[in-house]
Design a protein around this motif. Structure first.
Motif, mmCIF file in Angstrom:
data_model
loop_
_atom_site.group_PDB
_atom_site.id
_atom_site.type_symbol
_atom_site.label_atom_id
_atom_site.label_comp_id
_atom_site.label_asym_id
_atom_site.label_seq_id
_atom_site.Cartn_x
_atom_site.Cartn_y
_atom_site.Cartn_z
ATOM 1 N N ALA A 141 17.949 -58.190 29.452
ATOM 2 C CA ALA A 141 18.326 -56.984 28.825
ATOM 3 C C ALA A 141 17.607 -55.958 27.968
ATOM 4 O O ALA A 141 16.348 -56.490 27.800
ATOM 5 N N ILE A 142 17.844 -54.839 28.073
ATOM 6 C CA ILE A 142 17.040 -53.811 27.442
ATOM 7 C C ILE A 142 17.815 -52.987 26.216
ATOM 8 O O ILE A 142 19.086 -52.427 26.542
ATOM 9 N N SER A 143 17.378 -52.982 24.989
ATOM 10 C CA SER A 143 18.196 -52.341 23.965
ATOM 11 C C SER A 143 17.898 -50.530 24.496
ATOM 12 O O SER A 143 16.760 -50.362 25.026
ATOM 13 N N PRO A 144 18.854 -50.112 23.656
ATOM 14 C CA PRO A 144 18.485 -48.238 23.868
ATOM 15 C C PRO A 144 17.072 -47.796 23.822
ATOM 16 O O PRO A 144 16.852 -46.920 24.740
ATOM 17 N N PRO A 145 16.174 -48.194 22.876
ATOM 18 C CA PRO A 145 14.844 -47.565 22.827
ATOM 19 C C PRO A 145 13.747 -47.859 23.721
ATOM 20 O O PRO A 145 13.024 -47.265 24.019
ATOM 21 N N THR A 146 14.489 -49.108 24.387
ATOM 22 C CA THR A 146 13.365 -49.606 25.630
ATOM 23 C C THR A 146 13.519 -48.922 26.787
ATOM 24 O O THR A 146 14.739 -48.891 27.245
ATOM 25 N N PHE A 162 20.509 -59.439 37.393
ATOM 26 C CA PHE A 162 21.215 -58.392 36.957
ATOM 27 C C PHE A 162 20.352 -57.695 35.751
ATOM 28 O O PHE A 162 19.534 -58.467 35.011
ATOM 29 N N ILE A 163 20.608 -56.399 35.573
ATOM 30 C CA ILE A 163 19.927 -55.788 34.397
ATOM 31 C C ILE A 163 21.072 -55.587 33.346
ATOM 32 O O ILE A 163 22.206 -54.854 33.734
ATOM 33 N N LEU A 164 20.844 -55.777 32.087
ATOM 34 C CA LEU A 164 21.952 -55.584 31.106
ATOM 35 C C LEU A 164 21.349 -54.289 30.284
ATOM 36 O O LEU A 164 20.349 -54.540 29.571
ATOM 37 N N ILE A 165 22.024 -53.298 30.558
ATOM 38 C CA ILE A 165 21.626 -52.142 29.834
ATOM 39 C C ILE A 165 22.465 -51.737 28.459
ATOM 40 O O ILE A 165 23.706 -51.646 28.981
ATOM 41 N N MET A 166 21.821 -51.694 27.345
ATOM 42 C CA MET A 166 22.710 -51.692 26.229
ATOM 43 C C MET A 166 22.849 -50.244 25.876
ATOM 44 O O MET A 166 21.997 -49.415 25.890
ATOM 45 N N THR A 167 24.199 -49.885 25.787
ATOM 46 C CA THR A 167 24.556 -48.622 25.224
ATOM 47 C C THR A 167 25.023 -48.542 23.407
ATOM 48 O O THR A 167 25.762 -47.674 23.279
ATOM 49 N N VAL A 168 24.600 -49.450 22.887
ATOM 50 C CA VAL A 168 24.582 -49.343 21.485
ATOM 51 C C VAL A 168 23.252 -50.342 20.929
ATOM 52 O O VAL A 168 22.827 -51.137 21.692
ATOM 53 N N ASN A 169 23.044 -50.087 19.973
ATOM 54 C CA ASN A 169 21.851 -51.192 19.409
ATOM 55 C C ASN A 169 22.429 -52.461 18.989
ATOM 56 O O ASN A 169 23.630 -52.470 18.472
ATOM 57 N N PRO A 170 21.925 -53.411 19.571
ATOM 58 C CA PRO A 170 22.618 -54.995 19.572
ATOM 59 C C PRO A 170 22.714 -55.320 18.337
ATOM 60 O O PRO A 170 21.993 -54.927 17.237
#
Ligand code: DX5
Ligand code: ZN
Length: 216
Positions: free
Chosen positions: A112-117, A131-139
């Motif tokens: 998983a990656i947070s928005p700034p990464t 799978f890659i988990l792409i965050m579209t909010v800050n967790p």
């Protein structure tokens, strides 16, 4: 597109009923948000609850670990019955080990990656993760607003996967609703996580169906 409702947004006083309703509404996975109060400013639940949920549902469990040093707990979540396990690239120095641990437990391994990464920071792992988990909010919390500025990152990851003929799937998490699901589907997303847009709606079935981008 597959839909993974996040039970964090469900009514915990009626958790078994909520899970049953989610199952009947055609959910593909149950997304379980594991937060430790250190990696994110919120605390949720751990392996014991995952194990309990596993006993009452047949839906594959998608555990999203938002915890520091996930390598310390991955085995516990495998034993608890998680089928898909993702951890944050920002939370560990042992990414390779974590991936190996998850795969050796016969689970699907996700990073998983947070928005700034940026995705380039984890580019080397895309060939070996499921799978890659792409965050579209800050967790940290459900019910936050979707961050449209992450869309180019999703498109770039999709192009990278396509170009290199990789089998890595793309999961997107945070603020997903029927309003932006079509856009995500077009960007190459395979799985969307949905908390508030399912559990705060009056018709789970309709909400899930709308996000699968299916017509009536
Ligand atoms: C956020 C969690 C998400 C969240 C999704 O830290 O990882 O899975 O619960 O909830 P919504 O869809 O309401 O943003
Ligand atoms: Zn999540």
């Amino acid at each position: 597109m597959k839909v993974a409702p996040s039970i964090l947004a469900a009514d915990f006083t009626k958790l078994p009923e909520e899970i049953k309703k989610t199952e009947e509404a055609g959910a593909d996975f149950l997304h379980l948000d594991i937060m430790d109060g250190v990696f994110v400013p919120n605390i949720t639940f751990g392996p014991k609850i995952v194990e309990t949920i596993n006993r009452i549902t047949a839906i594959p469990l998608d555990a999203h670990l938002m915890i520091v040093e996930p390598e310390r707990y991955i085995d516990r979540f495998i034993e608890a019955g998680a089928d898909w396990i993702s951890f944050h690239a920002e939370a560990t120095k042992n990414t390779n080990n974590c991936i190996k641990m998850i795969k050796s437990g016969s689970c699907k391994a996700g990073l998983a990656i947070s928005p700034p990464t940026s995705w380039q920071e984890i580019e080397q792992y895309i060939a070996i993760i499921d799978f890659i988990l792409i965050m579209t909010v800050n967790p940290g919390f459900c019910g936050q607003a979707f961050m449209p500025e992450v869309i180019p990152k999703i498109e770039e990851v999709h192009r990278h996967i396509d170009k290199n003929k990789l089998s890595c799937m793309i999961e997107v998490d945070g603020g997903v609703s029927p309003k932006n699901a079509g856009l995500l589907c077009n960007a190459g997303v395979n799985i969307v996580v949905a908390g508030a847009s399912v559990y705060k709606s009056c018709d789970y079935n309709a909400a899930i169906k709308a996000m699968k981008c299916l017509k009536d």
